[in-house]
Structure formats: C-alpha cells, structure tokens
Design a protein around this motif. Structure first.
Motif, PDB file in Angstrom:
ATOM      1  N   HIS A 203       0.838  -1.214   0.000  1.00 62.09           N
ATOM      2  CA  HIS A 203       0.000   0.000   0.000  1.00 62.09           C
ATOM      3  C   HIS A 203       0.868   1.258   0.000  1.00 62.09           C
ATOM      4  O   HIS A 203       0.591   2.224   0.703  1.00 62.09           O
ATOM      5  N   LEU A 204       1.908   1.215  -0.816  1.00 64.49           N
ATOM      6  CA  LEU A 204       2.880   2.301  -0.890  1.00 64.49           C
ATOM      7  C   LEU A 204       2.883   2.836  -2.314  1.00 64.49           C
ATOM      8  O   LEU A 204       2.983   2.080  -3.276  1.00 64.49           O
ATOM      9  N   TYR A 205       2.788   4.151  -2.449  1.00 65.78           N
ATOM     10  CA  TYR A 205       2.707   4.762  -3.776  1.00 65.78           C
ATOM     11  C   TYR A 205       4.051   5.321  -4.228  1.00 65.78           C
ATOM     12  O   TYR A 205       4.770   5.966  -3.459  1.00 65.78           O
ATOM     13  N   ALA A 206       4.381   5.078  -5.478  1.00 69.47           N
ATOM     14  CA  ALA A 206       5.435   5.787  -6.205  1.00 69.47           C
ATOM     15  C   ALA A 206       4.993   5.809  -7.656  1.00 69.47           C
ATOM     16  O   ALA A 206       4.347   4.867  -8.131  1.00 69.47           O
ATOM     17  N   PRO A 207       5.303   6.865  -8.390  1.00 67.97           N
ATOM     18  CA  PRO A 207       4.839   6.941  -9.787  1.00 67.97           C
ATOM     19  C   PRO A 207       5.461   5.844 -10.645  1.00 67.97           C
ATOM     20  O   PRO A 207       6.679   5.674 -10.657  1.00 67.97           O
ATOM     21  N   SER A 208       4.640   5.139 -11.377  1.00 67.88           N
ATOM     22  CA  SER A 208       5.160   4.077 -12.252  1.00 67.88           C
ATOM     23  C   SER A 208       5.984   4.660 -13.390  1.00 67.88           C
ATOM     24  O   SER A 208       6.851   3.988 -13.944  1.00 67.88           O
ATOM     25  N   LEU A 358      12.377   3.204  -6.678  1.00 70.96           N
ATOM     26  CA  LEU A 358      11.043   3.699  -6.340  1.00 70.96           C
ATOM     27  C   LEU A 358      10.911   3.941  -4.835  1.00 70.96           C
ATOM     28  O   LEU A 358      10.299   4.929  -4.405  1.00 70.96           O
ATOM     29  N   LEU A 359      11.476   3.059  -4.027  1.00 71.81           N
ATOM     30  CA  LEU A 359      11.415   3.246  -2.578  1.00 71.81           C
ATOM     31  C   LEU A 359      12.182   4.493  -2.159  1.00 71.81           C
ATOM     32  O   LEU A 359      11.744   5.224  -1.252  1.00 71.81           O
ATOM     33  N   HIS A 360      13.322   4.747  -2.799  1.00 69.69           N
ATOM     34  CA  HIS A 360      14.096   5.940  -2.460  1.00 69.69           C
ATOM     35  C   HIS A 360      13.311   7.193  -2.851  1.00 69.69           C
ATOM     36  O   HIS A 360      13.304   8.189  -2.108  1.00 69.69           O
ATOM     37  N   TRP A 361      12.645   7.156  -4.009  1.00 69.57           N
ATOM     38  CA  TRP A 361      11.792   8.292  -4.391  1.00 69.57           C
ATOM     39  C   TRP A 361      10.747   8.541  -3.306  1.00 69.57           C
ATOM     40  O   TRP A 361      10.501   9.697  -2.913  1.00 69.57           O
ATOM     41  N   ALA A 362      10.110   7.489  -2.813  1.00 68.87           N
ATOM     42  CA  ALA A 362       9.056   7.640  -1.810  1.00 68.87           C
ATOM     43  C   ALA A 362       9.611   8.245  -0.522  1.00 68.87           C
ATOM     44  O   ALA A 362       8.961   9.083   0.119  1.00 68.87           O
ATOM     45  N   MET A 383      18.858   4.443   0.943  1.00 69.25           N
ATOM     46  CA  MET A 383      19.826   5.167   0.127  1.00 69.25           C
ATOM     47  C   MET A 383      21.078   4.330  -0.119  1.00 69.25           C
ATOM     48  O   MET A 383      21.586   4.268  -1.249  1.00 69.25           O
ATOM     49  N   GLU A 384      21.593   3.673   0.924  1.00 72.64           N
ATOM     50  CA  GLU A 384      22.799   2.866   0.732  1.00 72.64           C
ATOM     51  C   GLU A 384      22.519   1.664  -0.156  1.00 72.64           C
ATOM     52  O   GLU A 384      23.356   1.275  -0.979  1.00 72.64           O
ATOM     53  N   ARG A 385      21.333   1.093  -0.023  1.00 73.54           N
ATOM     54  CA  ARG A 385      20.979  -0.032  -0.894  1.00 73.54           C
ATOM     55  C   ARG A 385      20.881   0.439  -2.350  1.00 73.54           C
ATOM     56  O   ARG A 385      21.249  -0.291  -3.275  1.00 73.54           O
TER      57      ARG A 385
END
Length: 408
Positions: A203-208, A358-362, A383-385
């Motif tokens: 249930h986490l949003y980031a732009p596709s 995408l996770l970093h963007w979020a 960020m490190e990942r």
C-alpha cells in the motif's frame, strides 16, 4: 445544454461540491462528462448542465492550464486543499499520505452545483449524488463532502479534517506506462510492473512513470573479482569506522585493527578514492565516521549479490552487522572467497535496483513534504541499498563507486 425541461421551483435546496481530477484538459473532461451522461457532443464554454423537472445539476470545469481567472482558481483550489489536509494530525498517516499523493496528481477542479425545490428530499439527493459519482469515477476524481471530508469517486469518505478514516488503506489511481515505452523497452517496463506490484502489496505509492533504468542489453563491466573486492573494501571501511565511533580507538589503533583484513583480501586495490582519502585522514570528523559506518548496509547487499545469504529484507531496519562481518571472515583470503561465491544473475540485480529506486523516491518525497518515510522505511538503509544495487547492476554506465547517481 439540457436533458429535461425545467419546472418552476420554490425555495431551492442547494448542494455545492468539488471534484479534483488528474486530467489536465478542459476539453477532455467535458467530453468525458458528455459520454457519461449520454449528451451529444458540442459543448460551449466550460460547463455542462443537466435538468429534470425541479432538479438541476451543473458541472463547471477549471484546469491549471487555463488562462486568466479560471486557471488561477484551479491552482488556488488545488494548493489549498492539499495544504488543508496536509496539516491534519492523524493516526492514519499512510491513508493521509496517499490522499495527498492523489491530490498532487490533480490538474483540474470541477465545481458542482445542484439544486431542487425544497424541502430536503433524500431520494432527490441520492439521485444527484449518483450522477456526481458517475461523473467522478471515470476521471479518477476525489470529491469533497462539505468542507472537511474527502471522498472517493463512489462517495465513500476516505479522510476528514479531524484525521478520521474508516478505510483500511487507500491507494491513488494508477496509470499505465506509455505504449511507446512498452514497444521499445518491454523488459524494462515489465520490471517496472513487478516493482509497482510489490509497492501495491505494501500500500505504498510511487509513480510508475519515473524514468526506467535504461539498461537495455548492456552487461555490467564489474567482474566477479571487482565485486568481491568491493565487499572487502566495504568490510574494512565499516570496521574501521566502528572502531573509531563505538570502540573509541585512536587512528593508529583502528588502522592496525583492520590491516589483517586489508592484507588478506588485498582490499587496498579496491578502495574508492573517497574511501582511500578517509582512511588516510587521521583527523576525520565524527560525521565522516558515521557516514562510512553506514557502509555495512552496502556490504550486506554485496554479500547478497554474491550469494552469501538470501535475506535482502524490507529496508525498514539496519542489517545484522555481526552477521555481515562473520560472512566475510568465514573466508581467510580473496582466492577462497572467489571460489565460494555464487553471484546472482543480472536480471535479479536489476529487479532489486528498480524497486529500490522507487522506494528511495518515496522516502525523499516524504522528507521534502515534512512527512516520515512511508511504511516504516529507513531512508538511510534505502539510500545505501540504492548505491550498492545501482553499482552492481551497472545502472549508471558502470561508473565508479563514488560516482553512483543517488538522485530520484
């Protein structure tokens, strides 16, 4: 433009609502409304009106691209509603976050006005609401209910100014990747689809439609020896930093502690310029030491990529530092490590690189907007990942470790 003949009314009951819509073209929205209500095309101006007997329902469309007062109205309404619900304190933070994402997608405001002869009539209001929902659903609209409640396109209250919600979760609308992307880079698009599916489950949003990795068929230039050497360098730098920070060792003591590791893995060959400068600086600051102790997270990813463990966990906590050290120290020298590792295929590295992007963007988006990272993510770990996976997968034209682009 009328569907029915209007009947003379008395003391009307009036309804005022707003629909916030991602579409940015007034023409497209009006055409969509005509299609929904079966009205012949050929509208003029920015309004469509429906009438039946004493009931009237009007939709007036304003977009941020309109000139003059209409464009200003749309911009002010969208900024205002986002700010209004952003200030709400709530225990339903993830619902609030995704409602705000939905509002940020919006480029238009539809002002809804309805009236009928009084007194209040639940049947008439239900008929009006049904038509409003019919209008909102195909354009992914968010509705107001009064001034303090946001509803979905079928009228269910999602989030109110008091921070209440009956929803278990809420996700903004999804938009498909452009057809020309799918035609020219189908593998990258399929990868992005898989990443978005993972985010949907959380249930986490980031732009596709964030930029694809653009790796094509290129193979990374990092050899197995370079991957093992990078792991050895990360181990040495991380241990050195921990000695300085946690054990309060002097510069000479910390250097002496890691020297056997440097020698056995020939890590000196693999230090990046920034790592070498750091290790040669006897007066490094505590901030620098903290920065480099985070390299344990990169080490954990490197060990995963080399097949030394299977646990590339959801990045909401730091890695098991003692375990990462033990994994490397199980091999007494570089040749033994090279013989033991089983590197993962590049497809797997690319999948994880796209997901972490995408996770970093979020995480960055949340920080910029004054919100905590979504779904418990630890931005430092993320960020490190990002750095390790992009280097491993060759996402930045196989650049040097210090030059990996961490922008989102």
């Amino acid at each position: 433009m009328s569907l029915f003949c209007k009947k003379k009314s008395q003391e009307p009951v009036e309804i005022h609502e707003l629909i916030f819509c991602p579409l940015g073209s007034q023409e497209d929205i009006l055409s969509q409304l005509e299609q929904v209500f079966g009205i012949p095309s050929g509208h003029t101006g920015n309004q469509i009106t429906l009438q039946r007997n004493d009931m009237l329902l009007a939709f007036a469309v304003y977009t941020t691209e309109d000139e003059g007062d209409e464009g200003t109205y749309a911009q002010e309404q969208l900024r205002g509603v986002w700010s209004y619900f952003r200030q709400t304190e709530t225990e339903h933070l993830e619902i609030q976050r995704n409602v705000l994402h939905h509002l940020r997608m919006c480029h238009s405001v539809i002002r809804v006005y309805a009236k009928y002869d009084g007194p209040k009539n639940p049947d008439k209001e239900n008929e009006i609401n049904t038509k409003i929902w019919q209008a909102a659903l195909p354009i992914h609209g968010l509705l107001t209910q009064g001034t303090d409640i946001l509803c979905d396109a079928v009228g269910r209250p999602i989030f109110d100014k008091q921070g209440h919600s009956d929803f278990e979760y809420y996700m903004p609308p999804k938009y498909p990747l452009p057809d020309d992307w799918r035609q020219h880079v189908p593998e990258d698009c399929a990868r992005r689809d898989r990443s978005i599916n993972v985010l949907d489950e959380k249930h986490l949003y980031a732009p596709s439609f964030l930029p694809l990795l653009g790796t094509g068929e290129k193979d990374p230039s990092h050899t197995l020896r370079e991957m093992c050497g990078r792991a050895a360098a990360l181990l040495a730098v991380s241990l050195y930093s921990e000695c300085r920070l946690s054990e309060k060792m002097s510069y000479d003591e910390a250097k002496a502690f890691i020297q056997p590791i440097v020698d056995s893995y020939r890590a000196e060959e693999f230090f990046s310029p920034s790592e070498q400068d750091y290790l040669n600086n006897s007066n490094s600051s505590e901030q620098e030491q903290v920065q480099f102790v985070w390299q344990y997270e990169n080490l954990w990813v490197m060990e995963w990529a080399l097949g030394l463990h299977e646990d590339l966990f959801w990045p909401d906590h730091i890695c098991d530092v003692p375990a990462s050290v033990r994994l490397m120290q199980a091999y007494s020298h570089m040749d033994e490590l090279l013989a033991a590792v089983k590197p993962r295929p590049r497809k797997e590295l690319l999948d994880q690189a796209d997901l972490i992007y995408l996770l970093h963007w979020a995480c960055v988006d949340a920080r910029v907007n004054g919100l905590p990272a979504p779904q418990g993510l630890d931005e430092g770990v993320v960020m490190e990942r990002h750095r390790a996976l992009f280097w491993l997968a060759g996402c930045d034209d196989c650049c040097r470790w210090d030059d990996v682009d961490l922008s989102t």
